[in-house]
Design an enzyme around this catalytic site. Structure first.
Site, short mmCIF file in Angstrom:
data_model
loop_
_atom_site.label_atom_id
_atom_site.label_comp_id
_atom_site.label_asym_id
_atom_site.label_seq_id
_atom_site.Cartn_x
_atom_site.Cartn_y
_atom_site.Cartn_z
N LEU A 12 8.93 41.30 30.74
CA LEU A 12 9.91 41.62 32.00
C LEU A 12 9.24 41.07 33.21
CD1 LEU A 12 12.05 43.95 29.92
CD2 LEU A 12 12.32 41.15 30.10
N GLY A 13 8.05 41.91 33.11
CA GLY A 13 7.66 42.13 34.26
C GLY A 13 6.24 42.71 34.35
N GLY A 15 3.57 44.35 37.71
CA GLY A 15 3.12 45.03 38.88
C GLY A 15 1.85 44.83 38.72
N MET A 17 1.00 48.12 39.21
CA MET A 17 0.14 49.43 38.86
C MET A 17 0.60 49.02 36.66
SD MET A 17 -0.92 50.70 41.06
CE MET A 17 -0.86 53.01 39.94
N GLY A 18 1.31 47.92 36.08
CA GLY A 18 1.72 47.84 34.66
C GLY A 18 2.76 46.87 34.59
N LYS A 35 7.61 49.71 29.51
CA LYS A 35 6.30 49.88 30.80
C LYS A 35 5.13 50.95 30.27
CE LYS A 35 8.53 50.31 34.49
NZ LYS A 35 8.50 50.76 36.46
N ASP A 127 12.00 51.31 46.51
CA ASP A 127 11.81 50.33 46.25
C ASP A 127 13.53 49.49 45.58
OD1 ASP A 127 10.92 47.10 46.73
OD2 ASP A 127 9.67 47.25 44.05
#
Length: 410
Positions: A12-13, A15, A17-18, A35, A127
């Protein structure tokens, strides 16, 4: 703490950091979002410790407008993970047209209350942006949910400050966040919400710099522009004329100037106050139009063939209602469709419902999955054929047909 019990369906995404994945919970027959922190952020690192602290804090909360954190732990590779509820919904811009003040208020009231709840725990998102809010189906149409708590992003704060990089999404960053990513508070989140509702109302963002430094300078120095809300026809579409006329909105413009004030102390003091003042301003400008309940269509089309009939060796074995949760095929006894073959993975493939369609996915199986004669790539689901046709899985050397049918069909 136990290893992660969920199996990945698709990413799903990702970044700094993870990464985040849609996963299946086989035991409870449901979808979840998980996550993971990156592998280099080991269990004893400051990032992992803070991640777990925030996860524990949120796991004890149950706020209607905020995605629910359910549990966290360590996987077999030492990666810290956190499981959250899955929200099946749409981004606000897919549902709310420019100038639809009633719907914008509904979103603002829900998101504002969710932020008030988070701020009450001492949590600042930092964010918030349209991608972090989904509209999910509810009894009276839809409701907004903050889906990304930004927990992993918060961990990058010190790194971002030390390197001089930008922490946050520049189009939605408050002036104080542009100056110093460390010293931000609840007013920062409310500024981001104000930018989101400006964009929904006007069909454009308030500031559009060509470069990041120019965009940050606009947040810091430029006055908030007038909304210039385009006139709408009854369907909610923008009037298709050469000169797209706009509604005068002096009260909403004044609202936006306060909501996006450069100084945090000059903004609204809570999400609840923002929603109340927005409604007052929209009504004062004559832009408050309550929709007819008959015009409020469901977010997703009704599923005409909700039953999945499992056919093995030409014989109908089981039926499952896909609205009640996903189906996992494999050789483990916890699977909904158990197949006795040592060549199959314990959790091999999955059938699930998302946004009104039924999908097939390989669960990173050892020997792969064919669906309708095509190889299913792990992390890349395929939709079932429309109209209730029978689809065929090939799990190594086993063929399993899945026919979608109505609840009263043969």
């Amino acid at each position: 703490m136990q290893s992660c019990p969920y199996r990945k369906i698709r990413p799903l995404g990702e970044g700094s950091m993870g990464d985040v994945h849609l996963c299946v919970d086989v035991q409870q027959r449901r979808l979840v979002v998980v996550k993971w922190l990156r592998a280099e952020l080991h269990e004893g690192s400051q990032a992992a410790v803070r991640f777990r602290r925030e996860a524990e804090l949120m796991a004890g909360a149950n706020f209607p407008g905020v995605i629910k954190v359910e549990e966290w732990g360590l996987d077999e590779f030492g990666r810290t993970w956190m499981a959250m509820e899955f929200v099946d919904g749409l981004m606000p811009s897919a549902v709310i047209g420019p100038g639809d003040c009633w719907s914008v208020h509904r979103l603002l009231a829900g998101v504002g209350q969710g932020l008030d709840d988070l701020h009450g725990l001492g949590v600042v998102h930092r964010d918030l942006k349209p991608e972090n809010v989904l509209l999910r189906s509810s009894v009276d149409g839809w409701e907004p949910v903050i889906i990304d708590l930004g927990i992993a992003k918060w961990l990058a704060q010190e790194t971002a400050t030390a390197s001089g990089s930008v922490f946050g999404t520049p189009h939605y960053m408050s002036p104080e966040q542009c100056r110093d990513t460390k010293h931000v508070g609840p007013a920062t989140d409310r500024y981001a919400v104000a930018v989101i509702i400006f964009e929904l109302l006007a069909g454009r963002r308030p500031f559009e710099g060509r470069t990041i430094p120019e965009l940050l300078r606009q947040h810091l120095e430029s006055p908030v522009p007038e909304l210039q809300i385009p006139k709408r026809v009854r369907s909610g579409a923008i009037r298709d004329t050469a000169a797209k006329a706009t509604y005068p909105s002096p009260n909403l413009d004044a609202f936006m100037r306060k909501a996006m004030a450069k100084e945090p102390r000059l903004r609204f003091g809570s999400g609840r106050e923002m929603a109340t003042e927005f409604e007052r301003a929209a009504k004062a400008d004559g832009l408050w139009e309550v929709p007819d309940p008959s015009d409020m269509t469901p977010l997703f089309p009704a599923l005409t063939h909700p039953m999945a009939e499992i056919i093995i060796d030409g014989e109908s074995r089981q039926r499952f209602d896909v609205r009640h949760g996903p189906l996992v095929l494999g050789r483990h006894e916890s699977c909904q469709v158990v197949l006795g073959s040592p060549r199959l993975s314990r959790l091999h493939a999955c059938v699930y419902l998302h946004r009104g369609r039924v999908w097939a996915a390989d669960l990173h199986s050892q020997n792969g999955t064919l669906f309708q004669g095509r190889a299913l790539q792990p992390g890349v689901p395929m939709p079932f054929p429309p109209g209730g046709q029978t689809a065929v899985f090939t799990l190594y050397n086993r063929n399993i047909a899945v026919r979608l049918c109505t609840t009263t069909g043969p």
